[in-house]
Structure formats: structure tokens, C-alpha cells
Design a protein around this motif. Structure first.
Motif, short mmCIF file in Angstrom:
data_model
loop_
_atom_site.label_atom_id
_atom_site.label_comp_id
_atom_site.label_asym_id
_atom_site.label_seq_id
_atom_site.Cartn_x
_atom_site.Cartn_y
_atom_site.Cartn_z
N LEU A 37 -8.59 -0.17 0.20
CA LEU A 37 -7.59 0.41 1.09
C LEU A 37 -6.53 1.16 0.29
O LEU A 37 -6.07 2.24 0.70
CB LEU A 37 -6.94 -0.69 1.93
N ARG A 38 -6.13 0.61 -0.84
CA ARG A 38 -5.11 1.28 -1.67
C ARG A 38 -5.62 2.65 -2.11
O ARG A 38 -4.88 3.63 -2.10
CB ARG A 38 -4.77 0.40 -2.87
N THR A 39 -6.89 2.71 -2.51
CA THR A 39 -7.47 4.00 -2.91
C THR A 39 -7.50 4.98 -1.75
O THR A 39 -7.13 6.13 -1.89
CB THR A 39 -8.88 3.80 -3.46
N ARG A 40 -7.92 4.50 -0.59
CA ARG A 40 -8.06 5.38 0.56
C ARG A 40 -6.73 5.89 1.08
O ARG A 40 -6.56 7.09 1.32
CB ARG A 40 -8.85 4.65 1.66
N VAL A 41 -5.78 5.01 1.28
CA VAL A 41 -4.49 5.46 1.82
C VAL A 41 -3.74 6.32 0.80
O VAL A 41 -2.96 7.19 1.16
CB VAL A 41 -3.61 4.28 2.29
N GLY A 42 -4.01 6.06 -0.49
CA GLY A 42 -3.36 6.86 -1.52
C GLY A 42 -3.82 8.29 -1.53
O GLY A 42 -3.05 9.19 -1.87
N THR A 43 -5.07 8.51 -1.12
CA THR A 43 -5.60 9.89 -1.12
C THR A 43 -5.23 10.66 0.15
O THR A 43 -5.36 11.88 0.19
CB THR A 43 -7.11 9.88 -1.26
N ALA B 151 7.66 -1.34 3.86
CA ALA B 151 8.17 -1.90 2.61
C ALA B 151 9.61 -1.46 2.41
O ALA B 151 10.12 -0.57 3.10
CB ALA B 151 7.30 -1.46 1.44
N ASP B 152 10.29 -2.08 1.46
CA ASP B 152 11.71 -1.81 1.24
C ASP B 152 11.98 -0.36 0.86
O ASP B 152 13.07 0.16 1.14
CB ASP B 152 12.25 -2.74 0.15
N ASP B 153 10.99 0.30 0.24
CA ASP B 153 11.23 1.69 -0.19
C ASP B 153 11.14 2.69 0.96
O ASP B 153 11.43 3.87 0.78
CB ASP B 153 10.27 2.08 -1.31
N GLY B 154 10.70 2.22 2.13
CA GLY B 154 10.63 3.09 3.29
C GLY B 154 9.43 4.00 3.34
O GLY B 154 9.19 4.67 4.35
N ALA B 155 8.66 4.06 2.26
CA ALA B 155 7.50 4.97 2.22
C ALA B 155 6.18 4.23 2.08
O ALA B 155 5.12 4.83 2.18
CB ALA B 155 7.65 5.95 1.05
N SER B 156 6.24 2.93 1.84
CA SER B 156 5.04 2.12 1.63
C SER B 156 4.92 1.07 2.74
O SER B 156 5.80 0.93 3.58
CB SER B 156 5.08 1.44 0.25
N THR B 157 3.81 0.36 2.70
CA THR B 157 3.53 -0.67 3.71
C THR B 157 3.25 -2.00 3.05
O THR B 157 2.47 -2.06 2.08
CB THR B 157 2.32 -0.28 4.58
N ARG B 158 3.86 -3.01 3.58
CA ARG B 158 3.52 -4.37 3.19
C ARG B 158 2.44 -4.86 4.16
O ARG B 158 2.68 -4.96 5.36
CB ARG B 158 4.76 -5.25 3.28
N LEU B 159 1.24 -5.08 3.64
CA LEU B 159 0.12 -5.56 4.44
C LEU B 159 -0.09 -7.05 4.16
O LEU B 159 -0.41 -7.43 3.04
CB LEU B 159 -1.15 -4.78 4.12
N LEU C 296 0.84 -1.20 0.00
CA LEU C 296 0.00 0.00 0.00
C LEU C 296 0.87 1.25 0.00
O LEU C 296 1.91 1.28 0.68
CB LEU C 296 -0.92 0.00 1.22
N PRO C 297 0.46 2.30 -0.72
CA PRO C 297 1.30 3.49 -0.92
C PRO C 297 1.25 4.48 0.23
O PRO C 297 0.95 5.66 0.05
CB PRO C 297 0.73 4.09 -2.20
N ALA C 298 1.56 4.00 1.44
CA ALA C 298 1.58 4.87 2.62
C ALA C 298 2.34 4.13 3.72
O ALA C 298 2.41 2.90 3.70
CB ALA C 298 0.17 5.20 3.08
#
Length: 228
Positions: free
Chosen positions: A220-226, A175-183, A65-67
Motif C-alpha cells: 500500500l505504501r508503494t501504491r499510494v506513494g506513486t 496524520a499530524d503532518d496533514g498530508a499523510s494517513t495513519r492506517l 502512509l504518504p497520502a
């Protein structure tokens, strides 16, 4: 001759059914049960697994997820039929009401042992079994059959003879990029009578969970992305 042809058709039908069942069991079902998860995630032991020591069914699904975890956690912690919903197919699991599309301060408090209703009349619920903010949320379900009513194992004495017990665990890791989450979402279930529950799980429970979980990931991807 007609009897011979009927017997041949039955044998052919049985062979096709056996082939379809084998194909589903060997090729399709393993993908459903581990959709999106790495091998390490699928085999790792997560907090809450010990609640169902011997599982008749288990799945591990995952997404990125992008957060960061704390942002994703804010959405997870407000889940509940009487709270923010489940972010899946609302007409199936939230009484037709839309799940929350914002972070609500009044739903940001959660405690172990708390009930999260899954039916509008309060007859069924998840119990918060494991709570580690920004990292782990495990919900426990204990249902009496055939009524579908929830019960608390620690307060009812002997459990119902016919029942379904399970967990639905959410595990967040950076996540490995430090800005995302592995759920990673882990389910484990068991029940009595055991054979009936195994058949029910394979035929209905596992496909239904796959459909609902994929939808939750998407929402969830849509919500956390916004809000990231």
C-alpha cells in the motif's frame, strides 16, 4: 544410568521448551500483535469491535502512509479476491494473480452487506460490515469448520458448532503532518470449540496475519506513494 540420562534429557528439553514458550508469550507475541501501533491506538475502541464482543484473539497493527485518507481509501475500497486483490502475498491470498496497481473506477463502489470473495469458487468471503468512506472499513468473516466455507450468521439459523468468526478492520485518520494517513488495522476473532481456536490462533493465525499484514502495508505504501 542410561535411564537416568534419558530422564535428564527429557527434563532439560521440557525446561527449554517452557522457556521458549514463555519468551515468545512475554516478549515476541505482544510485539506481533501491536506492531507499529501506539499505546493509544492499541487500546482504543474502534467501530466494528462490537461485532466480536468477547474476542479470543485480537491485534492492532498500524503504519503511516504518504497520502491523505481519501487517496488511501481509493485503494482499500477496491479490495477483494474478485476485485483488486488484497495487496499482500498474491500467491497466498489472490489465487496467484497480481493485486491491482491502479485505481479502477469499476471497483470504487462498495456497500454494507456486500460479499468480497476470498476463494475462486465463491465458497468463502468477507462481508462488508461497517463502511464509512475515507474513514472506516470493517470486513467480517464467519467460517464453518472444517470445511472453511463461509456462512451468513443472520440467515442460517443456528450457527455451526465448529466455526471461526472474526473481523478485519481498517481505520484511517489524518496524520499530524496533514498530508499523510495513519492506517490502523484491528482484528478480533473467536470461535468454537474455544480451546482449539485459541491454540490455532496463537500457533498459526497470529503469525500468518502478521506476515500478510506487513506485506500489505508495504505494498500500500508503494501504491499510494506513486499516486499521491
Amino acid at each position: 544410568m542410561s535411564g537416568h540420562r534419558s530422564g535428564t534429557r527429557l527434563l532439560t528439553l521440557a525446561a527449554v521448551s517452557a522457556a521458549v514458550s514463555a519468551g515468545y508469550g512475554l516478549l515476541v507475541r505482544p510485539r506481533l500483535l501491536t506492531w507499529g501501533a501506539t499505546r493509544d491506538e492499541a487500546t482504543r475502541v474502534f467501530p466494528g469491535d462490537e461485532i466480536v464482543l468477547v474476542a479470543d484473539s485480537s491485534s492492532t497493527m498500524a503504519t503511516t502512509l504518504p497520502a491523505p485518507p481519501e487517496a488511501v481509501w481509493a485503494w482499500l475500497v477496491q479490495m477483494g479476491g474478485d476485485r483488486g486483490g488484497w495487496y499482500s502475498w498474491d500467491w497466498l491470498d489472490h489465487f496467484g494473480r497480481p493485486s491491482a496497481d491502479r485505481i479502477a473506477p469499476e471497483w470504487q463502489t462498495l456497500a454494507e452487506g456486500q460479499h468480497l470473495n476470498t476463494a475462486p469458487d465463491g465458497r468463502s468471503w468477507f462481508t462488508v460490515a461497517v463502511l464509512e468512506p475515507n474513514r472506516t472499513l470493517v470486513l467480517r468473516s464467519d467460517l464453518e469448520l472444517p470445511s472453511g466455507r463461509s456462512f451468513d450468521p443472520g440467515t442460517t439459523g443456528f450457527p455451526p458448532r465448529a466455526r471461526m468468526d472474526g473481523i478485519w478492520g481498517f481505520h484511517l485518520r489524518p496524520a499530524d503532518d496533514g498530508a499523510s494517513t495513519r492506517l490502523v488495522v484491528r482484528t478480533r476473532g473467536t470461535g468454537r470449540p474455544r480451546t482449539f481456536n485459541r491454540i490455532l490462533g496463537v500457533l498459526f493465525g497470529e503469525p500468518a496475519h502478521f506476515i500478510m499484514q506487513i506485506r500489505q502495508f508495504q505494498n500500500l505504501r508503494t501504491r499510494v506513494g506513486t499516486t499521491a
